[in-house]
Design a protein around this motif. Structure first.
Motif, mmCIF file in Angstrom:
data_model
loop_
_atom_site.group_PDB
_atom_site.id
_atom_site.type_symbol
_atom_site.label_atom_id
_atom_site.label_comp_id
_atom_site.label_asym_id
_atom_site.label_seq_id
_atom_site.Cartn_x
_atom_site.Cartn_y
_atom_site.Cartn_z
ATOM 1 N N HIS A 125 0.845 -1.196 0.000
ATOM 2 C CA HIS A 125 0.000 0.000 0.000
ATOM 3 C C HIS A 125 0.879 1.243 0.000
ATOM 4 C CE1 HIS A 125 -3.620 -2.283 0.530
ATOM 5 N NE2 HIS A 125 -3.116 -2.892 1.580
ATOM 6 N N ALA A 126 1.906 1.192 0.802
ATOM 7 C CA ALA A 126 2.831 2.326 0.843
ATOM 8 C C ALA A 126 3.489 2.521 -0.514
ATOM 9 C CB ALA A 126 3.886 2.094 1.921
ATOM 10 N N SER B 223 2.313 1.651 -3.397
ATOM 11 C CA SER B 223 1.322 2.162 -4.352
ATOM 12 C C SER B 223 1.170 3.667 -4.236
ATOM 13 C CB SER B 223 -0.046 1.542 -4.097
ATOM 14 O OG SER B 223 0.047 0.166 -3.963
ATOM 15 N N LEU B 224 1.168 4.132 -3.011
ATOM 16 C CA LEU B 224 0.986 5.556 -2.774
ATOM 17 C C LEU B 224 2.000 6.369 -3.560
ATOM 18 C CD1 LEU B 224 0.333 6.624 0.901
ATOM 19 C CD2 LEU B 224 -1.063 6.921 -1.134
ATOM 20 N N SER C 179 -0.902 0.507 -8.415
ATOM 21 C CA SER C 179 -1.151 -0.396 -7.296
ATOM 22 C C SER C 179 -0.752 -1.840 -7.554
ATOM 23 C CB SER C 179 -2.632 -0.357 -6.954
ATOM 24 O OG SER C 179 -3.377 -0.780 -8.080
ATOM 25 N N ASN D 131 -8.373 7.623 -1.547
ATOM 26 C CA ASN D 131 -7.422 6.572 -1.894
ATOM 27 C C ASN D 131 -7.330 5.575 -0.742
ATOM 28 O OD1 ASN D 131 -5.073 5.047 -2.163
ATOM 29 N ND2 ASN D 131 -4.158 6.593 -3.500
ATOM 30 N N HIS E 198 -5.475 3.041 -0.338
ATOM 31 C CA HIS E 198 -4.137 2.608 0.076
ATOM 32 C C HIS E 198 -3.647 3.485 1.218
ATOM 33 C CE1 HIS E 198 -3.834 -0.223 -3.152
ATOM 34 N NE2 HIS E 198 -4.121 0.711 -4.025
ATOM 35 N N LEU F 96 -2.843 2.335 5.146
ATOM 36 C CA LEU F 96 -1.560 2.598 5.810
ATOM 37 C C LEU F 96 -1.785 3.007 7.255
ATOM 38 C CD1 LEU F 96 1.065 4.592 3.785
ATOM 39 C CD2 LEU F 96 1.176 2.304 4.732
ATOM 40 N N TYR G 165 -0.014 -7.292 0.679
ATOM 41 C CA TYR G 165 -1.114 -6.338 0.614
ATOM 42 C C TYR G 165 -1.826 -6.220 1.956
ATOM 43 C CZ TYR G 165 -0.859 -5.537 -4.396
ATOM 44 O OH TYR G 165 -0.463 -5.148 -5.646
#
Lengths: 350, 350
Positions: free
Chosen positions: A66-67, A69-70, A75, B64, B66, B70, B129
């Motif tokens: 997730h980090a 993807s940011l 993603s 978002n 993601h 986080l 993930y």
DNA sequence: GTGAAAGCGCTAACAT
DNA sequence: ATGTTAGCGCTTTCAC
């Protein structure tokens, strides 16, 4: 006061989810080094890499995607919406897609949309996860949402169904028209003369294509579609439709069904309720060549949908750089007619 | 120099992915207000909320997830690994799971693992993930990975299969033992005396349970398992096994198959190759009650797997607070025997 | 080759 | 009720 030491990291956590920081501390390097170690092509000295991997292993560390993807803005997730979750073909497609995508380290975020003709609410959710691409299998989306996808530059790939506003979207379909044509050709060659068609929902464009090819060929040979029934996918609806077709005074001598599921239902009605010999007394043809079509019980003539080839196309669309996606493209993949006993007019089977 | 205005945000982006910042600027509020507007239960004045929603709509803004993951430490993602993607039962389960989870705003990250007995490599990816739970359908994982899941506090739910190191994992299975027992009881009642079993891979514990219940009942009535064949799921393998069983000098008068797919394959071999009347000359029973079992062509006696009830359990396990997950629990769901013509010994069908 | 520092888009604690 | 601020865990310049 920036750069404070985060108190909760003073003690290295052994369970739960360690971060790159934890690994860095254990290995005695900077957190950036850890990141580089887990980034393909990151430049780290062999020795430090070893140390880091060792520490990571000890802590069971795995980077948080997730980090990633940011930052990266992508993603690694591919959104998939499935319109007919009970269909064998779709399952095979999903299986093939999953296999191919996981090789490319892409992952599938999935929804199954039972019977709903549009996948809107699902797609909304998928967009929140910033999916890199969207694959719609057997469903469409509203014009509004289509617009959003275009605005957000999310490539949309339509699999085996085009419906609604599809401008700018790629599509991969089997050659429905040619399939219909080849079935018609085969049936005429077999000597059938009263050819009926049993169709799926009218709102789907592929329905039209399948029937269109069928009809076009008949007309080109001076024939016509003898009879026609329903707009539905349902097994029970198909059975009912078959009953109606076979109950009429003027009965068809062969039925071409929109898909194999319907064909099997029709065949069973003909065989067990009307006690017709399938082939000689009534021909049945389907579309899709699902697994059951080749079973001894059915021996169903059908036009195959080459799952692997189709999925391969989908995957290459997904993996190719977004820039190249801008032009709309339609990919029509040829299947292959499978001639089986269900349309063998001359000799009875068994 | 902290708090610099980020230059790329000076101009509000109209396409692509707007952030909460963009919305905030357009609405003339702080970014936090935007966040609160999209957080259930966030306290925002009606007026500002309106302004914000308006701006968000204008920009096509969607939070978002993601970024949210986080912070929250939970992703809303449920990892699902499917071991037998071609099985009808699994498709139905997936469909039910997807429907129920999307109501709860949870999403499915899926992998299909064709024929591989362990899902390790897929699970590794899923862990990256930060899936909130892991559902394994018809596959197991290695002891090492099981350990990781426990360490990372990822609840694992085994669906219809327990294999390997499952300590601490929840499991939901159909009542395999009772199913086997009821089938045995039914077959004896029907007057069959030479009862054979055709089994799935030995490495799966459910195989054992199914056969165990079958055998236990026979023994309790002074009978025994007359013959036994193979460890495989494959349709072709099942057909071969049926050929072997039926070619022996001492032939069984009924075959109980580990699942319906195998049963159908066996039935077709018996019917079309050995020309046996199914029921009177050879009984066939399956397990799972897949859709085809009830088709006129097969009329297969089977023990049903109540998909909805099973999935409901899975979902409640997923949604219940993590704390309560710590104790290991096994849920065994009763199915129901479906008596059909394939084990009707007295009257021939048709 | 490596570390320091900024920041991806968001939430949550704190202040007001 | 709203804004300010500090991170969530990572990648990525930019120095050195």
């Amino acid at each position: 006061m920036p750069n404070v030491v985060r108190p909760k990291n003073v003690i290295i956590k052994r369970s739960s989810n360690p971060s790159a920081h934890d690994v860095a501390r254990l290995a005695g390097v900077s957190q950036a080094a850890v990141s580089r170690t887990f980034t393909p092509g990151g430049s780290v000295a062999k020795a430090t890499r070893e140390k880091i991997l060792q520490a990571a292993h000890e802590l069971n560390y795995r980077p948080n995607l997730h980090a990633r993807s940011l930052i990266k803005g992508e993603s690694g997730l591919i959104g998939v919406v499935i319109g007919f979750p009970r269909s064998f073909f779709v399952m095979e497609a999903l299986q093939a897609l999953s296999a191919r995508l996981s090789e490319a380290r892409k992952h599938i975020l999935i929804f199954t949309a039972e019977r709903s003709e549009t996948a809107d609410s699902y797609v909304e959710d998928l967009l929140q996860y910033r999916v890199d691409s969207l694959v719609l299998m057997g469903v469409g989306i509203s014009a509004r949402l289509a617009e959003h996808c275009r605005a957000k530059q999310v490539p949309v790939i339509l699999f085996n169904l085009r419906a609604g506003d599809t401008r700018g979207f790629a599509s991969v379909t089997v050659n429905n028209r040619e399939g219909g044509r080849q079935i018609a050709e085969h049936l005429l060659k077999q000597g059938y003369r009263r050819l009926a068609f049993m169709g799926g929902p009218a709102s789907y464009k592929t329905t039209g294509e399948r029937e269109l090819g069928f009809e076009e060929y008949l007309v080109s040979r001076g024939a016509t579609v003898f009879d026609r029934e329903i707009d539905s996918f349902d097994r029970e609806d198909a059975a009912q439709a078959a009953r109606r077709l076979l109950s009429r005074k003027a009965r068809p001598d062969v039925i071409f069904c929109w898909n194999d599921h319907m064909a099997v239902a029709a065949m069973e009605v003909a065989r067990y309720e009307f006690e017709l010999a399938i082939g000689p007394e009534l021909g049945i043809a389907g579309f899709g060549d699902i697994e059951q079509a080749s079973w001894p019980s059915f021996q169903l003539t059908s036009y195959s949908q080459p799952v692997d080839a189709m999925i391969q196309r989908v995957v290459s669309l997904i993996l190719q750089p977004p820039r190249a996606q801008s032009t709309a493209r339609e990919f029509i993949i040829d299947g292959e007619i499978k001639r089986r006993q269900s349309t063998q007019r001359i000799r009875a089977r068994i």
